[in-house]
Design an enzyme around this catalytic site. Structure first.
Site, short mmCIF file in Angstrom:
data_model
loop_
_atom_site.label_atom_id
_atom_site.label_comp_id
_atom_site.label_asym_id
_atom_site.label_seq_id
_atom_site.Cartn_x
_atom_site.Cartn_y
_atom_site.Cartn_z
N ALA A 187 11.07 3.71 48.89
CA ALA A 187 11.35 4.77 47.91
C ALA A 187 11.76 6.07 48.57
CB ALA A 187 10.18 4.99 46.95
N SER A 232 16.96 -0.46 48.72
CA SER A 232 17.12 -1.48 47.68
C SER A 232 18.59 -1.83 47.46
CB SER A 232 16.47 -1.02 46.37
OG SER A 232 15.08 -1.11 46.44
N GLY A 266 12.70 -3.18 45.23
CA GLY A 266 11.65 -2.80 46.18
C GLY A 266 11.21 -1.36 46.13
N GLU A 267 12.17 -0.43 45.95
CA GLU A 267 11.80 0.99 45.96
C GLU A 267 11.17 1.43 44.64
OE1 GLU A 267 12.75 2.11 48.98
OE2 GLU A 267 14.14 0.49 49.38
N ALA A 268 11.56 0.81 43.54
CA ALA A 268 11.19 1.32 42.21
C ALA A 268 9.69 1.54 42.04
CB ALA A 268 11.73 0.38 41.13
#
Length: 918
Positions: free
Chosen positions: A534, A696, A866-868
């Site tokens: 993130a 991501s 992945g980052e969310a």
């Protein structure tokens, strides 16, 4: 030395050993049972767990001589085979329990011990068992692991069968959107997946082992390096210093921002004149054994002149602070935001104005597998470096000039990797390995201790962000002003990019027409900043999402309603002026609204003396890509038995093997191939350049490249009548068998350094976070008891993988909010003291609600994921703390002593606020 006999997996094994040698080392080094992983070496992670007389024991903590009396030792290699798996191995694969997989053998062995005693445990008993036995996982958020144990127990009770959890292809023939197992799952659950330290066991007999000579201070001039005593020690072949490096002896940060005041060549491979941070590599000892190398490293003398150490962004900006890199100011990059009208007169007339100044911490990645790698020169004279790199082609460009190696004489290969969460977006060990290999002209290996891993790899860069929001009486946002700095440590690589993230994500999700802001990147002497899941958004959302709650309170509005009123809708643009590719924030808020109302009622009704419960909310957004122009390559080749896919989609636990397989299988459906007929060749610089596995971006960019290359192959195979040529047909007609596809993003550009306006990403991910917390009024300890989230990450490519990514991201967000930090160089030196969450620190009650809005530029409509989940769970948790007990925390982690301080201030009738600088 002593001869002992130990019984392993039912077989007596006579050994000649040092009696004091740890059982884990004997299993790995002498019996080559590398399913027993050694990560922390001090009993804090459980990856080395084996069973001794049915009890879970950490093999890294006990001497082998303790178990030479007939005790029954069982390792992961002894409980199941690929042909006959233990129920735990079956259910672990089904639930996606093996993400990076480095913790998997230890967890399965620990769970086996529990189920051998109790085949009907409750979920809480499973979690307590893992917690007590210090089984840690950084990837999964623990819920899938508990799910796997509960289903394995049902199999053992005869209530379910292994066949219910077996690999299945849906009736429609598509694995897209299914829970199909990742190709690496079987090897991971059986302990046969070789990580970096396992690869060392396969190196040639003449391989030398390396140990670092590291800085023990944070800032100093180097007056001399004396290696004479070390060079005379047993087994030592060479002590390598900067003098042995033929190139520039620096790692380039590949500066692309013209307004950056540095040149990007500020990180040395081995320090020559100066130490910039604690742990800096000054020399490398190459010896015949690890023990010899480490002993000699302690004898290298470094004469230093201590300089003032600036350990945070405030100190480095003081007027009397010296330049850490002479000739380059400590504030070396600035980023502005100018959108709409001047905010000052708007702020002056607004019905409500609030300000939130926050500090996001130097969060450590706490990946369990320490940094590790090896290097050798092959028969063609090519220097080959194997490591945990998640940016093979990127790192190739960053280290070639520093080593003085022609590009064609350097190859990078990714080992199977035990998690990185972004720290390996930066090269860490690669250039050191390369320099040592070139200096000794022999194969070399280097495996960090966990202490080195924590103290000498990059961390999330702390961010001090001030957000002012103005709204009218109805709650419509009118303007935003921001001011921020990022403490990026001593090395500039990607620091400017990180600073732009605050411009992109502070206030994101809301229709804010008028924005003014200014931010800067600051050089300090604390740990260098590297990418972390993130990247940049946690610093931004910590400020703006707390400000939104403060504004809701000032207006007398419900926090969800204020967000809903201002959510992106057609006509709105992002803080950078970009039109969102989909409008889903309002829909996600509506989706989670009933859960929000239930949580409010539940927390209000909670009545336990000495405790309070509260609920919080936030939204988080992240872009898929590397800002502006971006592309990825892949290739598809028809073979006699199927199709081979080539790409460099680096895997650090997120499942690039499964992603590659799924996109290829879906696109090649006209050929009616079984998944096992698709071979994957991945992750060397000999593969097409797919770009780094960060931001991501891979699911979108590499997914599109795979889809494109497979479509090109299909087009070449297609006959005029619509049927497809066979392999033999293609060869007979002399039609090429391999097709290289490259996907280039359309319509994206870097944001302007003055105005912050631009279109940086083609696709975004959106998520709403609703945690419920319990605050102990006596101690200030905060526990997250439930977490509900609503996410839109486009079309879901694999359900188990996406679930696991979100559960794991939420767990890391809880750690960021409450426990995790790397600030004190004397305290924050192991997993436990850095605040790694264990199973009981993460709620079992986690619920994910999905929207699936197809993305126009996404392969089959997919975004990344992945980052969310780590964008903004932490401000929601701090908002929940305030809702519970009235204490406003403006920094993370919200340690018990900070919450207690706020409670004491409240009791004394003072403002219960813990400011950013406290």
């Amino acid at each position: 030395m002593k001869r002992i006999i130990i019984n392993v997996n039912g077989v007596d094994r006579p050994l000649i050993v040092d009696p004091a040698k740890k059982l884990a080392d004997v299993l790995r080094d002498q019996l080559l049972m590398t399913g027993c992983k050694v990560c922390c070496d001090n009993g804090q992670c459980g990856t080395c767990t084996v069973l001794i007389d049915d009890k879970p024991i950490k093999a890294c903590m006990v001497p082998v001589s303790k178990y030479g009396n007939g005790e029954k030792i069982v390792t992961i290699e002894g409980i199941g085979t690929p042909e006959k798996l233990h129920p735990l191995q079956v259910t672990w694969m089904h639930h996606g329990g093996a993400q990076c997989g480095v913790c998997t053998p230890g967890f399965i062995m620990s769970a086996k011990s529990l189920l051998d005693k109790n085949t009907s445990p409750t979920r809480e008993e499973v979690r307590t068992w893992f917690n007590r036995n210090r089984n840690a996982c950084r990837c999964t958020g623990y819920k899938p692991l508990t799910d796997a144990v509960m289903d394995a127990a049902a199999i053992m009770r005869g209530e379910k069968t292994p066949e219910e959890f077996a690999q299945k292809i849906p009736d429609n023939g598509s694995i897209l959107g299914s829970k199909y197992h990742r190709p690496s799952a079987l090897a991971k659950v059986t302990g046969t997946w070789d990580f970096g330290a396992d690869v060392v066991q396969h190196m040639p007999p003449d391989t030398l082992h390396l140990a670092l000579v590291q800085a023990k201070v944070s800032h100093a001039n180097i007056k001399g390096i004396d290696s004479s005593e070390a060079e005379k020690m047993p087994g030592v072949i060479k002590v390598i210093t900067w003098k042995d490096i033929k190139g520039k002896n620096a790692i380039t940060g590949l500066i692309t921002f013209p307004t950056n005041k540095g040149d990007g060549w500020d990180r040395p491979i081995l320090c020559k004149d100066k130490i910039f941070q604690f742990g800096d590599a000054i020399a490398v000892v190459a010896a015949e054994t690890v023990e010899q190398a480490r002993a000699a490293a302690e004898k290298v003398k470094v004469d230093v002149e201590i300089l003032p150490a600036y350990m945070d962004g405030w100190a480095a900006q003081e007027p009397d602070a010296i330049e850490i890199h002479p000739g380059v100011p400590n504030v070396y990059y600035e980023q502005g935001v100018i959108k709409g009208e001047d905010t000052a007169p708007i702020m002056a007339k607004a019905a409500a104005v609030v300000e939130a100044e926050t500090l996001c911490s130097r969060q450590p990645h706490l990946h369990l597998e320490p940094d590790c790698g090896c290097a050798y020169i092959d028969d063609d004279g090519v220097l080959t470096i194997q490591s945990k790199s998640i940016g093979l082609h990127l790192h190739h460009a960053m280290i070639c000039p520093g080593l003085g190696v022609p590009p064609e004489k350097l190859r990078l290969v990714q080992n199977a990797t035990g998690g990185t969460f972004g720290y390996k977006f930066s090269p860490t060990i690669e250039a050191i390995l390369g320099a040592a290999c070139l200096a000794v002209q022999r194969p070399v290996s280097l495996v960090y201790t966990q202490y080195q891993n924590i103290t000498y790899t990059g961390k999330r860069s702390p961010g001090n962000v001030k957000t002012r929001l103005a709204a009218d009486a109805e709650g419509r946002l009118l303007a935003m002003e921001t001011d921020w700095w990022i403490d990026h440590g001593p090395y500039s690589e990607f620091g400017d990019l990180l600073t732009t993230r605050q411009a992109q994500f502070t206030g994101a999700g809301y229709d804010i027409r008028n924005i003014r802001g200014k931010g800067k990147t600051v050089c300090t002497n604390h740990a260098w900043g590297s990418a972390f899941r993130a990247y940049g958004s946690p610093q931004a959302f910590l400020s703006s999402e707390i400000a939104m709650d403060m504004l809701a309170e000032k207006l007398g509005m419900d926090p969800l309603e204020l967000r809903y009123k201002n959510a992106y809708r057609p006509g709105a643009t992002t803080p950078t002026g970009q039109v969102p590719e989909v409008f889903v924030v309002d829909k996600l808020l509506n989706l989670i609204r009933p859960k929000w109302e239930e949580a409010k009622a539940r927390c209000k009704a909670f009545n336990v003396p000495g405790k309070k419960r509260g609920v919080g909310i936030s939204i988080g957004i992240y872009g898929c890509g590397l800002d502006g122009p971006d592309s990825a390559g892949a290739a598809a080749e028809l073979t006699a038995t199927g199709v081979t896919i080539y790409d460099a989609w680096q895997d650090h636990g997120q499942g690039s093997d499964l992603g590659t397989l799924t996109f290829a299988h879906e696109t090649l459906k006209p050929l009616d191939l079984k998944p096992e007929q698709i071979k994957l060749v991945m992750n060397t610089t000999d593969c097409p350049n797919s770009g780094p596995a960060g931001g991501s971006r891979s699911n979108v960019f590499v997914g599109n490249a795979i889809k494109l290359s497979c479509e090109m192959l299909l087009n070449a195979m297609k006959k005029p009548d619509g049927t497809y040529r066979t392999y033999k047909d293609m060869v007979a007609e002399n039609i090429p068998l391999r097709y290289d596809g490259k996907w280039v993003v359309q319509g994206c550009n870097e944001i302007d350094p003055v105005t912050g306006q631009g279109n940086p990403f083609p696709i975004y991910m959106y998520e709403v976070f609703v945690p419920e917390v319990e605050v102990d009024l006596e101690t200030g300890k905060v526990t997250v008891v439930k977490f509900t989230t609503a996410a839109d990450v486009g079309t879901i490519i694999n359900r188990a993988t996406v679930d696991g990514q979100i559960y794991g991201g939420l767990a890391q967000g809880i750690g960021l909010a409450l426990t995790e930090d790397f600030d004190d160089l004397k305290k924050h030196t192991n997993l436990l003291d850095c605040g790694l969450p264990y199973p009981r620190d993460i709620p079992d009650d986690m619920e994910i609600m999905y929207l699936e809005t197809p993305r126009p530029q996404g392969p089959y409509g997919a975004a990344g994921v992945g980052e969310a989940p780590l964008t903004a769970p932490h401000p929601a948790i701090l908002n929940a703390i305030y809702n519970a007990c009235g204490v406003r925390i403006l920094k993370v982690p919200a340690l018990p002593e900070l919450v207690k301080k706020g409670l004491d201030l409240k009791a004394a009738g003072k403002p219960a606020i813990i400011p950013a600088r406290s």
